[in-house]
Design an enzyme around this catalytic site. Structure first.
Site, short mmCIF file in Angstrom:
data_model
loop_
_atom_site.label_atom_id
_atom_site.label_comp_id
_atom_site.label_asym_id
_atom_site.label_seq_id
_atom_site.Cartn_x
_atom_site.Cartn_y
_atom_site.Cartn_z
N SER A 35 -4.24 -15.95 10.64
CA SER A 35 -4.30 -14.51 10.42
C SER A 35 -3.01 -13.83 10.83
CB SER A 35 -5.47 -13.90 11.19
OG SER A 35 -5.35 -14.19 12.57
N ASN A 122 -11.46 -13.79 22.13
CA ASN A 122 -12.51 -12.90 21.62
C ASN A 122 -12.43 -11.50 22.24
OD1 ASN A 122 -13.25 -15.17 20.29
ND2 ASN A 122 -15.18 -15.50 21.36
N THR A 167 -18.41 26.12 -11.66
CA THR A 167 -19.50 25.19 -11.36
C THR A 167 -19.67 24.39 -12.65
OG1 THR A 167 -21.23 26.72 -12.11
CG2 THR A 167 -20.68 26.80 -9.77
N HIS A 168 -19.97 23.12 -12.52
CA HIS A 168 -20.04 22.21 -13.68
C HIS A 168 -18.71 22.18 -14.43
CE1 HIS A 168 -24.48 22.64 -13.18
NE2 HIS A 168 -24.15 23.90 -12.94
N SER A 289 7.74 10.23 -18.69
CA SER A 289 7.25 9.12 -19.50
C SER A 289 8.44 8.41 -20.12
CB SER A 289 6.33 9.66 -20.59
OG SER A 289 6.27 8.76 -21.68
N LYS A 295 7.11 14.81 -21.27
CA LYS A 295 6.04 14.64 -20.28
C LYS A 295 6.44 14.91 -18.84
CE LYS A 295 2.43 12.28 -21.08
NZ LYS A 295 1.06 12.65 -20.96
N ASN A 297 4.20 13.97 -15.57
CA ASN A 297 2.90 13.40 -15.20
C ASN A 297 2.60 13.55 -13.70
OD1 ASN A 297 2.30 12.58 -17.81
ND2 ASN A 297 3.39 10.63 -17.55
N GLU A 302 -2.83 11.13 -9.27
CA GLU A 302 -3.70 10.08 -9.82
C GLU A 302 -3.81 8.90 -8.86
OE1 GLU A 302 -1.10 10.56 -13.47
OE2 GLU A 302 -2.82 9.57 -14.34
N TYR A 329 -19.33 -13.45 18.92
CA TYR A 329 -18.19 -13.53 18.01
C TYR A 329 -18.41 -14.59 16.92
CZ TYR A 329 -13.47 -14.30 16.24
OH TYR A 329 -12.38 -14.43 15.41
N GLN A 334 -12.48 -12.06 11.99
CA GLN A 334 -11.04 -12.04 11.80
C GLN A 334 -10.67 -11.23 10.56
OE1 GLN A 334 -8.40 -15.42 12.81
NE2 GLN A 334 -8.33 -15.75 10.59
N LYS A 337 -9.34 -6.93 10.27
CA LYS A 337 -8.08 -6.18 10.41
C LYS A 337 -7.49 -5.75 9.07
CE LYS A 337 -7.71 -8.99 14.24
NZ LYS A 337 -8.84 -9.68 13.62
N1 ARG Z 1 -7.61 -14.37 15.19
C1 ARG Z 1 -8.92 -14.19 15.72
C2 ARG Z 1 -9.54 -12.91 15.16
O1 ARG Z 1 -8.83 -12.13 14.66
C3 ARG Z 1 -8.87 -14.11 17.21
C4 ARG Z 1 -10.14 -14.52 17.86
C5 ARG Z 1 -10.35 -15.98 17.69
N2 ARG Z 1 -11.48 -16.43 18.44
C6 ARG Z 1 -12.02 -17.63 18.23
N3 ARG Z 1 -13.06 -17.92 18.97
N4 ARG Z 1 -11.55 -18.49 17.37
O2 ARG Z 1 -10.72 -12.71 15.21
#
Ligand code: ARG
Length: 470
Positions: A35, A122, A167-168, A289, A295, A297, A302, A329, A334, A337
């Site tokens: 990750s 974790n 309205t509408h 355009s 044009k 735009n 949008e 966990y 993961q 994010k």
């Molecule tokens: N990269 C992991 C995450 O974003 C970190 C936690 C990993 N924990 C584990 N028990 N493998 O969640």
């Protein structure tokens, strides 16, 4: 799937968790597991968390002062390397936590191995993401405040500009252009409240929950919570490592905010089209355009509209990730994010673009005035006049007005252009005083009920917001 991809490298097992392993993971395992490409964005938060943890370990007598000193110096150097762009992030080291720890080991040797005492990735990752989001929410709030300011400036300049209210998307009653802008100030004010709530609620520290059950080391969770600016440590270790509702709250608030932006973006798309020509975007926020030279735009509007789909998609993605996860966990988490970062980026860009568009929006007052008077927009005012001046019950007044509108429509003219004779042919109770209420300006000006569109009210509201916008 080729055999090559599955080949297990004969190299050593993972240095950070490979004790019970003989071989290294397959490259596919590495690819799905890593990750770092995403979570390296939390490097500063990870370093801050480690620094607070090390200080606490030392204060509690769990590591020596020398070890702590070495760890702090090493973390500082890692931070400098990352800032300078000299840090080599490695997918083999999975994530930001292990990348930093591995580099720390290169730099300071043995003491680095003591940092992960009484801690797990974790609680570490949950801490990092809370810290990151807490900071990000300040940026979102500042952008929202800037957007509100642009709306307010426009509202003030156009408080007396009359436009059709819809309205509408059918012409309904004349309203002040400033009033329309202030509606978005209200919406974004509630958005800021939602983000502030999310920010307040997320500000508790998971650090020290360790893997899921807490730890037998005599740690001081209050100390790390305080050092990281959290209000308090989270009370339940299982909850601390497995809760992601703080991220969902951000994504929910972001989705609602994006929907608000999208509605205004849609209005800009409609209002800039030739059929409306209510407003024009500056050159800075228009595009041409490649084939049609005439044009202009509204691409930015949008794209704000489209990015809303993306942000709501991010919310859905995380809701789906979380919905079936048992405590505590799971690695599924993961995947939290990417949607959070993606929504943040899209929302910030959308807010900046909307602020830019509104800050130098050209307002075509003549077109707005024409449209405000079209489509029998003051018919309600005529009905209200019959109620007020002639004592006609509203339902009957509504019916009479409907017949007058039909007559004007047949003649192809507006209500104020219809002769008194014609009006009186429908109701003898109409007299020439009625014409005073049939202009769009008179209509809007008469709506002085609290929250109504009269320019006087709008100016009061502008005053209110000028005093209350922070
Ligand atoms: N990269 C992991 C995450 O974003 C970190 C936690 C990993 N924990 C584990 N028990 N493998 O969640």
């Amino acid at each position: 799937m080729t055999k090559d991809n599955n080949t297990v490298e004969p190299s050593a097992a993972n240095a950070l968790w490979g004790g019970r392993f003989d071989g290294a993971p397959s490259s596919i395992m590495e690819a799905i597991n890593a990750s770092i490409g995403v979570d390296k964005r939390m490097a500063a938060q990870d370093l801050a968390g480690s620094s607070a943890h090390a200080a606490m370990l030392c204060a509690c007598g769990i590591i020596s002062a020398d070890d702590e000193t070495a760890i702090q110096a090493g973390l500082k150097q890692v931070g400098e390397e990352i800032k300078a762009g000299e840090f080599a992030f490695s997918a083999a080291l999975e994530d930001i936590h292990m990348n930093i720890e591995a580099r720390l080991t290169d730099l300071i040797g043995e003491p680095a191995g003591r940092l992960h005492t009484a801690r797990s990735r974790n609680d570490q990752v949950a801490t990092d993401l809370r810290l990151w989001l807490r900071g990000a929410l300040y940026d979102v709030d500042a952008l929202l405040a800037g957007f509100q300011k642009a709306l307010l400036t426009l509202a003030e300049a156009e408080a007396e500009t009359i436009m059709p209210g819809f309205t509408h998307l059918q012409s309904a009653q004349p309203v002040s252009f400033g009033h329309h802008m202030l509606a978005y100030v209200e919406m974004t004010h509630r958005d800021r409240g939602r983000f502030a709530d999310a920010q307040r609620r997320l500000n508790e520290s998971p650090l020290g929950a360790a893997a899921l059950a807490g730890t037998a080391y005599p740690i001081d969770r209050d100390m790390t919570a305080k050092a990281l600016g959290f209000d308090r440590p989270m009370r339940n270790s299982l909850d601390a490592v497995s809760a992601r509702d703080f991220a969902l709250e951000f994504l929910s608030a972001a989705s609602i905010c994006a929907v608000h932006l999208s509605r205004l973006a849609e209005e800009l798309v409609v209002w800039t089209s030739a059929g409306f020509a209510f407003v024009s975007l500056s050159d800075q926020f228009s595009t041409g355009s490649s084939i049609m030279p005439q044009k202009r735009n509204p691409d930015a509007a949008e794209l704000v509209r489209a990015k809303t789909g993306r942000i709501v998609g991010d919310l859905n993605a995380l809701l789906m990730v979380m919905k079936g996860l048992p405590l505590a966990y799971s690695k599924d988490m993961q995947e939290d994010k990417e949607p959070v970062f993606d929504a943040y980026d899209a929302l910030c860009l959308s807010l900046s673009a909307m602020t830019g568009m509104m800050a130098d929006l050209g307002v075509n007052r003549a077109a707005l005035a024409d449209a405000a008077g079209a489509a029998f927009s003051t018919a309600t005012d005529l009905a209200d006049w019959l109620v007020r001046e002639a004592g006609v019950p509203f339902r009957e007044a509504h019916h009479i007005t409907g017949q007058i509108v039909k007559l004007a429509e047949k003649q192809g003219i507006t209500l104020s252009e219809l002769s008194l004779n014609d009006m009186q042919s429908i109701s003898p109770r109409v007299n020439k005083a009625v014409y005073a209420v049939l202009t769009p300006l008179a209509s809007a000006t008469s709506r002085t009920s609290f929250g109504g569109t009269s320019p006087i009210n709008v100016k009061d509201q502008i005053k209110f917001w000028k005093e209350n916008l922070s």
